[in-house]
Design a protein around this motif. Structure first.
Motif, PDB file in Angstrom:
ATOM      1  N   UNK A 204     -13.660   7.854 105.176  1.00  0.00           N
ATOM      2  CA  UNK A 204     -14.981   8.270 105.664  1.00  0.00           C
ATOM      3  C   UNK A 204     -15.006   9.758 105.968  1.00  0.00           C
ATOM      4  N   UNK A 205     -13.932  10.228 106.588  1.00  0.00           N
ATOM      5  CA  UNK A 205     -13.873  11.652 106.932  1.00  0.00           C
ATOM      6  C   UNK A 205     -13.853  12.516 105.667  1.00  0.00           C
ATOM      7  N   UNK A 206     -13.137  12.063 104.647  1.00  0.00           N
ATOM      8  CA  UNK A 206     -13.087  12.826 103.390  1.00  0.00           C
ATOM      9  C   UNK A 206     -14.494  12.917 102.781  1.00  0.00           C
ATOM     10  N   UNK A 207     -15.174  11.783 102.767  1.00  0.00           N
ATOM     11  CA  UNK A 207     -16.535  11.773 102.215  1.00  0.00           C
ATOM     12  C   UNK A 207     -17.417  12.762 102.987  1.00  0.00           C
ATOM     13  N   UNK A 208     -17.330  12.703 104.318  1.00  0.00           N
ATOM     14  CA  UNK A 208     -18.181  13.579 105.140  1.00  0.00           C
ATOM     15  C   UNK A 208     -17.840  15.061 104.919  1.00  0.00           C
ATOM     16  N   UNK A 209     -16.533  15.360 104.817  1.00  0.00           N
ATOM     17  CA  UNK A 209     -16.143  16.764 104.570  1.00  0.00           C
ATOM     18  C   UNK A 209     -16.703  17.279 103.241  1.00  0.00           C
ATOM     19  N   UNK A 210     -16.619  16.438 102.208  1.00  0.00           N
ATOM     20  CA  UNK A 210     -17.088  16.853 100.867  1.00  0.00           C
ATOM     21  C   UNK A 210     -18.594  17.109 100.904  1.00  0.00           C
ATOM     22  N   UNK A 211     -19.298  16.181 101.562  1.00  0.00           N
ATOM     23  CA  UNK A 211     -20.757  16.301 101.640  1.00  0.00           C
ATOM     24  C   UNK A 211     -21.142  17.596 102.368  1.00  0.00           C
ATOM     25  N   UNK A 212     -20.468  17.833 103.505  1.00  0.00           N
ATOM     26  CA  UNK A 212     -20.815  18.995 104.330  1.00  0.00           C
ATOM     27  C   UNK A 212     -20.486  20.300 103.602  1.00  0.00           C
ATOM     28  N   UNK A 213     -19.314  20.356 102.949  1.00  0.00           N
ATOM     29  CA  UNK A 213     -18.921  21.597 102.266  1.00  0.00           C
ATOM     30  C   UNK A 213     -19.875  21.884 101.103  1.00  0.00           C
ATOM     31  N   UNK A 214     -20.274  20.837 100.389  1.00  0.00           N
ATOM     32  CA  UNK A 214     -21.194  21.031  99.257  1.00  0.00           C
ATOM     33  C   UNK A 214     -22.517  21.600  99.775  1.00  0.00           C
ATOM     34  N   UNK A 215     -22.977  21.050 100.869  1.00  0.00           N
ATOM     35  CA  UNK A 215     -24.258  21.498 101.414  1.00  0.00           C
ATOM     36  C   UNK A 215     -24.159  22.946 101.914  1.00  0.00           C
TER      37      UNK A 215
ATOM     38  N   UNK B 185      -7.158  14.977 103.441  1.00  0.00           N
ATOM     39  CA  UNK B 185      -6.810  13.730 104.143  1.00  0.00           C
ATOM     40  C   UNK B 185      -6.790  13.884 105.660  1.00  0.00           C
ATOM     41  N   UNK B 186      -6.868  15.104 106.153  1.00  0.00           N
ATOM     42  CA  UNK B 186      -6.766  15.425 107.587  1.00  0.00           C
ATOM     43  C   UNK B 186      -5.343  15.263 108.116  1.00  0.00           C
ATOM     44  N   UNK B 187      -4.376  14.916 107.258  1.00  0.00           N
ATOM     45  CA  UNK B 187      -2.985  14.787 107.718  1.00  0.00           C
ATOM     46  C   UNK B 187      -2.222  16.056 107.322  1.00  0.00           C
ATOM     47  N   UNK B 188      -1.128  16.376 108.043  1.00  0.00           N
ATOM     48  CA  UNK B 188      -0.439  17.659 107.810  1.00  0.00           C
ATOM     49  C   UNK B 188       0.556  17.601 106.667  1.00  0.00           C
TER      50      UNK B 188
END
Ligand code: NDP
Length: 446
Positions: free
Chosen positions: A405-416, A119-122
């Motif tokens: 949006x950030x969660x989606x982007x993180x998942x996409x980037x980590x998978x790649x 979530x990018x939150x602490x």
């Protein structure tokens, strides 16, 4: 190395946590996803990061006695599993449902650790609840139960220690009673719980957040296939908090939601579900979904909840409970042309069902990522409580969209980055794991 790593983790987890299949299932999925990370980062293997992650930092079990309106005494069991605090105070909901036992709370708490990291939150991860069933109980009975539950829980939680929220069977009413008792016991007014009423520290959008966030996440899945919600047929299971607000946002985006369910059965309304009726039945009258068909002759009611996945649809949003989509249900969805599945519930698809979706090229939004909007907005509630101010609906909703949006982007980037391009389940597990692992490494052997 990869399969040896998974085998060794599972051997320990099975031996140490017998009779908890949901917890085993949740751990296995993450271990299989992150084995490649461990291969690439031997320092994480040496520090036994995953071995530490599968062991909760603290597990609290307690007795919850209460008496019903006739004066009869009942005894339930309360749970709070404080799983991981590497990146913030423990955070995760409370579930009141007769099926609750330690294995359910542990699977939910374990998944929460990675979800919260995304979530990018602490916030760290935890979960709790009880085998108490609020269904059919009077408000006074629910209040007495909540007060008894908090009489023990209060000594373990706090605004900077552990901040519970709602889940199945725990909504605004239960949070209110729990908060009132915490305040009375501690003589403090703090953000110790989220999902509070707006009059006493709640955040706008929190009630809608999991359902709205799910739809924002699935929008990205659809966009990646040059599609939008407009005109799509959607089937949603459940008719609780997540299902209702997923329906609302999908309808706002132009989709036609044609089915909803509860644990007794499901309704199909090919003209499109009238959400006002569902809100009246479920939020005000605490009734059953079958009553929807009484109010709308265009709708059909079917007994039993599993049949809902045999309804042809473009998008399926499971928003009821764990393992509600098994392999045959997934095959039926694929056969009927379903193009996207977004998990609103926690672990609603069995591993076999997920494999069917991945093999068939169905766009798949895994729970840890797709339903993280609720806890993310809980973290926004915590921020507002700390600052003692309230953001507007638009402000919170904008932040929620940015987070999804950030969660989606993180998942996409980590998978790649780890050779699993397009597999958001693997991406979610890896991105969440890496964030928590780095924090644990920095904090030494704790
Ligand atoms: P609610 O209690 O508001 O609603 C739950 C819904 O699911 C009800 O319609 C219920 O039917 C149905 N359901 C529950 N158990 C079963 C079962 N065994 N079989 C069939 N249907 C069932 O809960 P929520 O909407 O809050 O939670 C739904 C899911 O979303 C859960 O998996 C939860 O962990 C997850 N979630 C919730 C979040 C939140 O913010 N609330 C955040 C992230 C995930 P019935 O009334 O008949 O029991």
């Amino acid at each position: 190395m990869s399969s040896r790593f998974v085998d060794s983790i599972m051997e320990t987890v099975l031996a140490r946590n017998p009779g908890e299949p949901e917890f085993h299932q949740a751990v296995k999925e993450v271990a299989e996803s992150v084995a490649v990370v461990i291969d690439r980062h031997p320092e994480l293997a040496r520090a036994k990061i995953m071995e530490r992650m599968v062991e909760p930092e603290r597990q609290i079990l307690f007795r919850v006695p209460w008496s019903d309106d006739r004066g009869e005494v009942h005894v339930h069991r309360g749970f709070r599993v404080e799983f991981n605090s590497a990146i913030g105070p423990y955070k995760g909901g409370l579930r009141f449902h007769p099926s609750v036992y330690l294995g359910i709370i542990k699977f939910l708490g374990f998944e929460q650790v990675f979800k919260n990291a995304l979530t990018t939150t602490p916030i760290g991860g935890g979960k709790g609840g009880s085998d108490f069933d609020p269904k059919g109980k009077s408000d006074n009975e629910v209040m007495r139960f909540c007060q008894s539950f908090m009489n023990e829980l209060f000594r373990h939680v706090g605004p900077d220690t552990d901040v519970p929220a709602g889940d199945i069977g725990v909504g605004a009413r239960e949070i209110g009673y729990l908060f009132g008792q915490y305040k009375r016991l501690t003589n403090t007014f703090t953000g110790v719980l989220t999902g509070k009423g707006l009059e006493y520290g709640g955040s706008l959008v929190r009630n809608e957040a999991t359902g709205y966030g799910l739809v924002y996440f699935v929008s990205r899945l659809l966009e990646a296939r040059d599609k939008s919600w407009k005109g799509l047929k959607v089937v949603i299971s459940g008719s609780g908090n997540v299902a209702i607000y997923a329906t609302e946002k999908a309808q706002q985006f132009g989709a036609k939601v044609i089915a909803l369910s509860d644990s007794s059965g499901y309704v199909v309304d090919e003209r499109g579900i009238q959400l006002d009726t569902v809100k009246r039945i479920k939020e005000i009258e605490r009734g059953r979904i079958r009553e929807y068909a009484d109010a709308h002759p265009s709708a059909k009611y079917e007994q039993g909840w599993q049949g809902i996945w045999s309804i042809p649809c473009d998008v399926a949003l499971p928003c009821a409970t764990q393992n509600e989509i098994d392999e045959p249900a997934a095959q039926a969805l694929v056969r009927n042309g379903c193009i996207a599945v977004g998990e609103g519930a926690n672990m609603p698809s069995t591993p076999e069902a997920i494999q069917v979706f991945l093999d068939s090229g169905v766009a798949f939004g895994p729970a840890k990522a797709a339903n993280a909007g609720g806890v993310a907005t809980s973290a926004l509630e915590m921020s507002q409580n700390s600052m003692r101010l309230n953001w507007t609906f638009e402000e919170v909703d904008k932040r929620l969209q940015l987070i999804m949006n950030s969660i989606y982007d993180q998942c996409l980037a980590a998978a790649e980055a780890y050779n699993a391009k397009g597999n958001l389940m693997v991406g979610a597990n890896i991105a969440g794991f890496l964030k928590v692992a780095k924090a644990m490494m920095a904090q030494g052997l704790v």
